[in-house]
Design a protein around this motif. Structure first.
Motif, PDB file in Angstrom:
ATOM      1  N   LEU A  18       0.837  -1.203   0.000  1.00 16.10           N
ATOM      2  CA  LEU A  18       0.000   0.000   0.000  1.00 16.10           C
ATOM      3  C   LEU A  18       0.874   1.257   0.000  1.00 16.10           C
ATOM      4  CD1 LEU A  18      -3.015   0.734   0.100  1.00 16.10           C
ATOM      5  CD2 LEU A  18      -2.801   0.877   2.567  1.00 16.10           C
ATOM      6  N   GLU A  19       1.919   1.261   0.809  1.00 16.22           N
ATOM      7  CA  GLU A  19       2.819   2.423   0.851  1.00 16.22           C
ATOM      8  C   GLU A  19       3.587   2.549  -0.464  1.00 16.22           C
ATOM      9  OE1 GLU A  19       4.796   5.805   2.043  1.00 16.22           O
ATOM     10  OE2 GLU A  19       2.984   4.888   2.845  1.00 16.22           O
ATOM     11  N   ARG A  20       4.057   1.438  -1.020  1.00 16.49           N
ATOM     12  CA  ARG A  20       4.758   1.491  -2.308  1.00 16.49           C
ATOM     13  C   ARG A  20       3.831   1.979  -3.413  1.00 16.49           C
ATOM     14  NH1 ARG A  20       6.820  -3.566  -0.631  1.00 16.49           N
ATOM     15  NH2 ARG A  20       5.421  -4.639  -2.061  1.00 16.49           N
ATOM     16  N   THR A  21       2.585   1.553  -3.375  1.00 17.78           N
ATOM     17  CA  THR A  21       1.608   1.982  -4.378  1.00 17.78           C
ATOM     18  C   THR A  21       1.345   3.475  -4.258  1.00 17.78           C
ATOM     19  OG1 THR A  21       0.595  -0.201  -4.325  1.00 17.78           O
ATOM     20  CG2 THR A  21      -0.712   1.567  -5.278  1.00 17.78           C
ATOM     21  N   ARG A  22       1.293   3.981  -3.037  1.00 17.57           N
ATOM     22  CA  ARG A  22       1.094   5.421  -2.830  1.00 17.57           C
ATOM     23  C   ARG A  22       2.228   6.204  -3.485  1.00 17.57           C
ATOM     24  NH1 ARG A  22       2.931   9.457   0.033  1.00 17.57           N
ATOM     25  NH2 ARG A  22       4.428   8.179   1.145  1.00 17.57           N
ATOM     26  N   SER A  70       0.704   5.694   6.967  1.00 20.70           N
ATOM     27  CA  SER A  70       1.461   5.721   8.220  1.00 20.70           C
ATOM     28  C   SER A  70       0.884   6.709   9.237  1.00 20.70           C
ATOM     29  CB  SER A  70       2.919   6.070   7.945  1.00 20.70           C
ATOM     30  OG  SER A  70       3.010   7.317   7.296  1.00 20.70           O
ATOM     31  N   LEU A  71       0.160   7.720   8.768  1.00 25.95           N
ATOM     32  CA  LEU A  71      -0.389   8.720   9.681  1.00 25.95           C
ATOM     33  C   LEU A  71      -1.855   8.490  10.025  1.00 25.95           C
ATOM     34  CD1 LEU A  71       1.190  11.990   8.252  1.00 25.95           C
ATOM     35  CD2 LEU A  71       1.932  10.640  10.214  1.00 25.95           C
ATOM     36  N   TYR A  72      -2.635   8.008   9.058  1.00 28.19           N
ATOM     37  CA  TYR A  72      -4.071   7.800   9.254  1.00 28.19           C
ATOM     38  C   TYR A  72      -4.443   6.378   8.823  1.00 28.19           C
ATOM     39  CZ  TYR A  72      -3.872  12.873   9.400  1.00 28.19           C
ATOM     40  OH  TYR A  72      -3.549  14.169   9.704  1.00 28.19           O
ATOM     41  N   PRO A  73      -4.155   5.393   9.662  1.00 29.26           N
ATOM     42  CA  PRO A  73      -4.307   3.996   9.235  1.00 29.26           C
ATOM     43  C   PRO A  73      -5.732   3.454   9.234  1.00 29.26           C
ATOM     44  CG  PRO A  73      -3.511   4.084  11.476  1.00 29.26           C
ATOM     45  CD  PRO A  73      -3.534   5.499  10.978  1.00 29.26           C
ATOM     46  N   ARG A  74      -6.681   4.111   9.857  1.00 29.68           N
ATOM     47  CA  ARG A  74      -8.016   3.528  10.002  1.00 29.68           C
ATOM     48  C   ARG A  74      -8.689   3.231   8.667  1.00 29.68           C
ATOM     49  NH1 ARG A  74     -10.515   3.743  15.186  1.00 29.68           N
ATOM     50  NH2 ARG A  74      -8.765   3.606  16.613  1.00 29.68           N
ATOM     51  N   LYS A  75      -8.681   4.199   7.744  1.00 29.42           N
ATOM     52  CA  LYS A  75      -9.316   3.987   6.441  1.00 29.42           C
ATOM     53  C   LYS A  75      -8.617   2.876   5.678  1.00 29.42           C
ATOM     54  CE  LYS A  75     -11.385   8.463   5.609  1.00 29.42           C
ATOM     55  NZ  LYS A  75     -11.629   9.499   4.626  1.00 29.42           N
ATOM     56  N   HIS A  76      -7.301   2.825   5.787  1.00 30.48           N
ATOM     57  CA  HIS A  76      -6.534   1.799   5.085  1.00 30.48           C
ATOM     58  C   HIS A  76      -6.759   0.422   5.703  1.00 30.48           C
ATOM     59  CE1 HIS A  76      -4.588   4.932   2.852  1.00 30.48           C
ATOM     60  NE2 HIS A  76      -4.358   5.560   3.978  1.00 30.48           N
ATOM     61  N   ARG A  77      -6.953   0.412   7.012  1.00 31.58           N
ATOM     62  CA  ARG A  77      -7.244  -0.850   7.708  1.00 31.58           C
ATOM     63  C   ARG A  77      -8.532  -1.443   7.169  1.00 31.58           C
ATOM     64  NH1 ARG A  77     -10.255  -2.168  12.590  1.00 31.58           N
ATOM     65  NH2 ARG A  77      -9.175  -3.739  13.805  1.00 31.58           N
ATOM     66  N   ALA A 107       4.955  -3.140   9.561  1.00 33.32           N
ATOM     67  CA  ALA A 107       5.177  -2.393   8.323  1.00 33.32           C
ATOM     68  C   ALA A 107       5.554  -0.934   8.585  1.00 33.32           C
ATOM     69  CB  ALA A 107       3.931  -2.454   7.443  1.00 33.32           C
ATOM     70  N   PHE A 108       4.992  -0.351   9.629  1.00 34.75           N
ATOM     71  CA  PHE A 108       5.280   1.037   9.999  1.00 34.75           C
ATOM     72  C   PHE A 108       5.750   1.073  11.453  1.00 34.75           C
ATOM     73  CE2 PHE A 108       1.934   1.214   6.753  1.00 34.75           C
ATOM     74  CZ  PHE A 108       2.564   1.996   5.809  1.00 34.75           C
ATOM     75  N   PRO A 109       7.009   0.693  11.706  1.00 33.57           N
ATOM     76  CA  PRO A 109       7.474   0.544  13.095  1.00 33.57           C
ATOM     77  C   PRO A 109       7.529   1.848  13.885  1.00 33.57           C
ATOM     78  CG  PRO A 109       9.295   0.276  11.560  1.00 33.57           C
ATOM     79  CD  PRO A 109       8.048   0.384  10.738  1.00 33.57           C
ATOM     80  N   ASN A 110       7.646   2.988  13.232  1.00 35.13           N
ATOM     81  CA  ASN A 110       7.752   4.262  13.953  1.00 35.13           C
ATOM     82  C   ASN A 110       6.410   4.952  14.145  1.00 35.13           C
ATOM     83  OD1 ASN A 110      10.535   3.949  14.112  1.00 35.13           O
ATOM     84  ND2 ASN A 110      10.833   4.891  12.108  1.00 35.13           N
ATOM     85  N   SER A 111       5.327   4.296  13.742  1.00 29.50           N
ATOM     86  CA  SER A 111       3.997   4.876  13.887  1.00 29.50           C
ATOM     87  C   SER A 111       3.325   4.357  15.156  1.00 29.50           C
ATOM     88  CB  SER A 111       3.130   4.514  12.681  1.00 29.50           C
ATOM     89  OG  SER A 111       3.692   5.038  11.510  1.00 29.50           O
ATOM     90  N   THR A 112       2.308   5.066  15.584  1.00 27.18           N
ATOM     91  CA  THR A 112       1.527   4.622  16.729  1.00 27.18           C
ATOM     92  C   THR A 112       0.740   3.373  16.341  1.00 27.18           C
ATOM     93  OG1 THR A 112       1.282   6.917  17.410  1.00 27.18           O
ATOM     94  CG2 THR A 112      -0.228   5.324  18.395  1.00 27.18           C
TER      95      THR A 112
END
Length: 121
Positions: A18-22, A70-77, A107-112
């Motif tokens: 998903l991040e690579r696609t972005r 990485s900042l707003y994961p809810r929609k992506h979840r 996948a995003f170790p530095n995120s909450t």
């Protein structure tokens, strides 16, 4: 073609993809939306019915711009949950949410971390 399964290893791959696609869509000056993500991931299968089914399950519109995963994961979840449900042919409610949330932290170790399944007191 992506092999979609209801397990943690697959979810880690999906979060990273998903991040690579972005980044890829941004480099092509294309909108980072559900429709373009699905067309990028499943070029042969991403017809209007498939896209509608995923959008309907995650309760989002196909052309709406998605925020950073990485900042707003809810929609992506919810998007990944819907994609796995549609591709694997299982119920939206049978997706392993603990594995999906744990995969986000990998996948995003530095995120909450996402803690949606916490018990409320």
């Amino acid at each position: 073609m992506i092999e979609v399964q209801n397990n943690k290893a697959c979810f880690v791959q999906l979060w990273r993809k998903l991040e690579r696609t972005r980044c890829l869509l941004g480099g092509q000056y294309k909108r980072f939306c559900i429709r373009n993500v699905l067309k990028s991931w499943f070029p042969a299968e991403a017809n209007d019915n498939f896209i509608w089914e995923v959008c309907h399950l995650c309760e989002q519109e196909g052309w709406n711009e998605l925020p950073l995963p990485s900042l707003y994961p809810r929609k992506h979840r919810e998007l990944l949950r819907a994609i796995v449900a549609v591709r694997a042919g299982i119920s939206f409610w049978k997706i392993n949410l603990k594995a999906l949330d744990a995969a986000y932290s990998i996948a995003f170790p530095n995120s909450t971390p996402i803690n949606v399944n916490k018990k409320k007191k």
